[in-house]
Structure formats: C-alpha cells, structure tokens
Design an enzyme around this catalytic site. Structure first.
Site, PDB file in Angstrom:
ATOM      1  N   SER A 195       0.800  -1.208   0.000  1.00  0.00           N
ATOM      2  CA  SER A 195       0.000   0.000   0.000  1.00  0.00           C
ATOM      3  C   SER A 195       0.843   1.274   0.000  1.00  0.00           C
ATOM      4  O   SER A 195       1.438   1.616  -1.012  1.00  0.00           O
ATOM      5  CB  SER A 195      -0.975  -0.033   1.176  1.00  0.00           C
ATOM      6  OG  SER A 195      -2.125   0.703   0.885  1.00  0.00           O
ATOM      7  N   ASP A 238       9.645   4.934 -10.767  1.00  0.00           N
ATOM      8  CA  ASP A 238       9.216   5.522 -12.034  1.00  0.00           C
ATOM      9  C   ASP A 238      10.001   6.783 -12.382  1.00  0.00           C
ATOM     10  O   ASP A 238      10.267   7.058 -13.556  1.00  0.00           O
ATOM     11  CB  ASP A 238       7.718   5.837 -11.992  1.00  0.00           C
ATOM     12  CG  ASP A 238       6.861   4.608 -12.274  1.00  0.00           C
ATOM     13  OD1 ASP A 238       7.428   3.499 -12.394  1.00  0.00           O
ATOM     14  OD2 ASP A 238       5.623   4.756 -12.372  1.00  0.00           O
ATOM     15  N   LYS A 287      -1.089  -4.320  -3.071  1.00  0.00           N
ATOM     16  CA  LYS A 287      -2.330  -3.698  -2.600  1.00  0.00           C
ATOM     17  C   LYS A 287      -2.445  -2.322  -3.247  1.00  0.00           C
ATOM     18  O   LYS A 287      -1.815  -1.365  -2.833  1.00  0.00           O
ATOM     19  CB  LYS A 287      -2.301  -3.588  -1.078  1.00  0.00           C
ATOM     20  CG  LYS A 287      -3.443  -2.743  -0.505  1.00  0.00           C
ATOM     21  CD  LYS A 287      -4.789  -3.371  -0.772  1.00  0.00           C
ATOM     22  CE  LYS A 287      -5.890  -2.553  -0.145  1.00  0.00           C
ATOM     23  NZ  LYS A 287      -6.005  -1.211  -0.713  1.00  0.00           N
TER      24      LYS A 287
END
Length: 478
Positions: A313, A324, A338
C-alpha cells in the site's frame, strides 16, 4: 486537500482497518441516491419478517440489519467492510501510532489468525510471538470460523488486562498458550543510523501521523553524524502502509518538486485525483512544510529502497514513485500488490462503511493491484536464498481480490509446484535448531539484503537472487 486520506496497515491488534492494507479517503455521505431494486428489497424485507416471526428465539432488530449490511459490504472484496460503533472508533484511532492492545499485525489464513509481524517492543514481541505464528484460540474461544474483526475485538481490551492466545507454530510443529497483558502500544515507525562511514539507513515500519516529523528528525540525525553522506538505504521491508499524505511526503523528500507521486481512478469524480510532490498534498492544516528542514543534498544522494512481500500500500506508493522517476534503485522481493483505494463514509455519528472506490497508479500509469512493485534488482533474504517466498500471503491470494484492471490476469502454472517445493524445504528447515532458523534483524550486520544494498551504492557486485522471478497476475477464480 480537504479530504483526510489514509492507507491503513495490516490489521493490528487495536487497529481495525480491514483484512489487510487499505487506502482510505474520509468523506461525508453522498446526497444522491441510486434507484433501489424494489423486488430484491421486498425479498430482503420478507426474510427479515420470517426471521423475526419463525426463528427459534427472538433476534434483535438492530443485529439483523447490521449483519445484513456487513454481509453485503464484505462480499465485495477483502478491504470493504462495515464499522459498528466500536470498530469505527478503533479505525479512526489506527493512524495515531498509539492504541491499547497486544501489538501484533495480523491477517487470516485457512480460517485462523496469522501473525504478520509483532510490533517491536510490544507485549506480543516481548512474549516471543513470531511472524507466521497461527492463533487458534483467544482465551476459550476457537478462532476457526471467527470473522477477523471479531477476533480483533476479543484480543482488545483495557490496559493491564490479560488475554491468553493459543499459538500453533508450524516450523516447530507445536501448540502452546501465551498469556499477554494488554497495554498502550506506542509504535516507533522510524529508525535510522549511520551503518558505516558515508552510508545511512532509514527504516519505516508504518506511515503514521508522526512518521513525517520522525523521518525528518532521523534524517537530520544521520546528517549530523555523517555530513558527507555518499548513499542512503530507505528500508520499507514489511511496511504494511499507513497515511497517504505521509507516503507522499516521504516520496517528496527525494523527488523534484511538483512531480506526480501517485494517481487514483474510479467511478466517482472525487476518486480521480493526482497527488504531487508539493506541500499542499502532504502538509497538515495549520502546520508548515515539515520537509523544509531537510538537507538539500537529500534530493540527489544515491538511494536504494529495500522492499519485500510484506511491503504494501503506502510503501508501494513510495517505491513506485521513486522507481518511475528513476530516483532510486528498488531492491529485494516483489511487493504485496495492494493498489486499491477505500472511502470511509459515515452512516451516522458512530458507524460507517469502508468501500473500495478506486485503484491507485504509479506515476507512469501502472496499476500494481494484485501484482506489486517489481524490484529493479531481485535480492534474496539470505545468502542461502529466498526459498519460502512462494508460501507468503499476498493480495492475489485473497478471496474476491480486485484485479488490476489492465488486461487479463494470467495463471502462473509454476506457482503450486514452487509452493510444494517450498513446503518440503520448510519441513527440513524445521529440523534445525531454532537459533539457526531465525532471520537476522533488519539493520543488523547480518542483514544480507542491506549488505547488498550497500554494495549497490558502492558500485560493487550484488548477489542477485537465483530463485526469484517476476510474479505475474494470477487468473481470478469466479
């Protein structure tokens, strides 16, 4: 940022936040009502009447209604649930980092309660509970068939009261009782130190209300000890989540200002949001920017992020954003997966529901729901390998889990074979002395993954995993 956003961790005793990790958005109930299916509502009313008149003994009206609501919501996915008065209070207390309980993070496995991790320094930690212990009884109540929330309620209580847990420890093939005295748990979500000249280690065990301030103080402490920091390891292993604004803040500490950290998307307009590395997305009302005190060099210091199957999460948001934007090298094992958002809607002054309303996406637009963050460098837990990874619970293992929404899920045919092989290895491991089986403490000089992270920062050879491969999404059974 008028909404209070939260990613709650795996259910801790004293924190009822759903079966596993949760991202939540606190809102008020919507005014608009959708048309009701009259025929089905009439059937519900008929069943209610039959139970009231024909059941063997009287049943309370409120219990029937709340159980019906609870069943309707919990049937959707593992993270949607109904909150009664007590569980709603516990849920709202869950991000403060302070609660009364025994101090274990738990999930459900085969109808039993599985210990994900004892909270360091808690009564459960001192009593010797371990990751993967199964709780079979709470006092005199068998856990088999008991709802997770009901089990949590039985383990909660007032400070200084006792609860007896019956533990089944698989790797030792034994069952034994442990009596634990409940107390207020004050979790320390940030640790850190200079691990050797020029290199620091910061560990986040949860994302709580105090995490960002504690993170800033720990970074300052590391820089005071080592002003010329050459590299930093951000350790998110076994970090089950926490507050989204804390995750955004930690990401922003390392990223250029105003770049995207995470986006969410769902049916509602409020579920379509972008969170950026800027103060308005993480600073608390009435407070200034907590990151202003950080050294400017933190934006460029070489960075490795350690993750594993227990990273979920909020920690996946941080790892995904730093990956990224190519700000850090992600090392370790593929994360939990999650990637859904839950909205908490009050139904009254002291009850509510938590409903899955969106998926969240990394800055490049990837959904990690039921898949997780794939590390840039796969590294095993130890020099001997990571042979038990296939046995570990993940989002894709949960019944009724939400798919990623990005294409058909593919079944991994080798998974069951790997699980069987891992079970056999676990049986062999169980024959060894207990001292030989214990995994080293995170941050210690015997922490294999941390040693590999240091090698990465120094440009030295890294012992890449020989057993791990990228986990694909598995086909969801209907």
């Amino acid at each position: 940022m008028g909404h209070k956003l939260k990613i709650a961790g795996w259910v801790s005793i004293g924190v009822v936040a759903g079966a596993l990790t949760t991202v939540s958005l606190q809102t008020v109930a919507r005014g608009a009502m959708t048309p009701l299916p009259l025929e089905e509502i009439q059937q519900l009313s008929a069943v209610f009447g039959l139970v009231k008149t024909d059941y063997v003994e009287p049943v309370d009206d409120k219990k029937l209604i709340t159980d019906a609501i609870s069943g309707m919501v919990s049937s959707l996915d593992p993270h949607s649930q109904y909150f009664d008065k007590k569980s709603f209070k516990e849920f709202r207390e869950g991000t403060s980092g302070r609660f009364v309980g025994v101090g274990i993070e738990i999930t459900q496995e085969d109808g039993l309660i599985k210990v994900v991790s004892p909270i360091e320094g808690s009564p459960a930690f001192r009593a010797g509970l371990k990751t993967n212990d199964l709780i079979t009884k709470i006092d005199d109540t068998a856990v088999k068939g008991l709802a997770l929330n009901d089990a949590v309620k039985r383990m909660r209580g007032e400070p200084s009261t006792q609860v007896t847990l019956t533990i089944f420890r698989k790797d030792e093939s034994r069952t034994f009782p442990v009596t634990i005295t409940r107390e207020e748990i004050k979790t320390q979500s940030v640790k850190g130190k200079v691990i050797e000249p020029g290199y620091g280690w910061i560990r986040l065990s949860q994302f709580q209300e105090r995490t960002v301030d504690d993170f800033v103080r720990k970074i300052e402490e590391v820089y005071r000890q080592e002003p010329n920091l050459k590299g930093l390891v951000l350790d998110l292993r076994n970090d089950p989540g926490g507050l989204l604004d804390a995750a955004v803040a930690v990401s922003a500490a390392f990223l250029p200002e105003n770049v995207t950290v995470v986006t969410t998307d769902g049916q509602l307009a409020e579920s379509k949001a972008t969170f950026k590395a800027a103060p308005e997305f993480y600073q608390r009302r009435g407070n200034g920017d907590p990151l202003k005190r950080l050294p400017a060099s933190l934006k460029s210091v070489p960075l490795v992020v350690l993750v594993n199957e227990g990273s979920a999460s909020a920690s996946e948001i941080v790892a995904g954003a730093l990956q990224d934007h190519k700000r850090a090298t992600i090392m370790g094992s593929q994360t939990f997966g999650k990637g859904s958002v839950q909205t908490v809607r009050p139904l009254g002054p002291d009850t509510g529901i938590k409903l899955t309303t969106a998926r969240y996406y990394t800055p490049s637009g990837k959904s990690i729901q039921a898949k997780g963050i794939v590390p840039d460098v796969m590294v095993d837990e130890s020099a001997e390998g990571d042979v038990y990874a296939s046995l570990r619970m993940r989002e894709a293992d949960l019944e009724k889990h939400l798919t990623s929404g990005q294409g058909e899920e593919k079944k991994d045919e080798a998974r069951e074979k790997a699980r069987e092989e891992a079970r056999k290895r676990l049986e062999e491991e169980a024959k060894k002395p207990v001292a030989d089986r214990k995994m080293p403490e995170f941050g210690s000089d015997k922490d294999f993954q941390l040693a590999q992270a240091l090698n990465q920062l120094k440009g030295q050879a890294v012992l890449v995993s020989k057993t791990q491969t990228e986990r694909k999404e598995e086909k969801k059974e209907n």
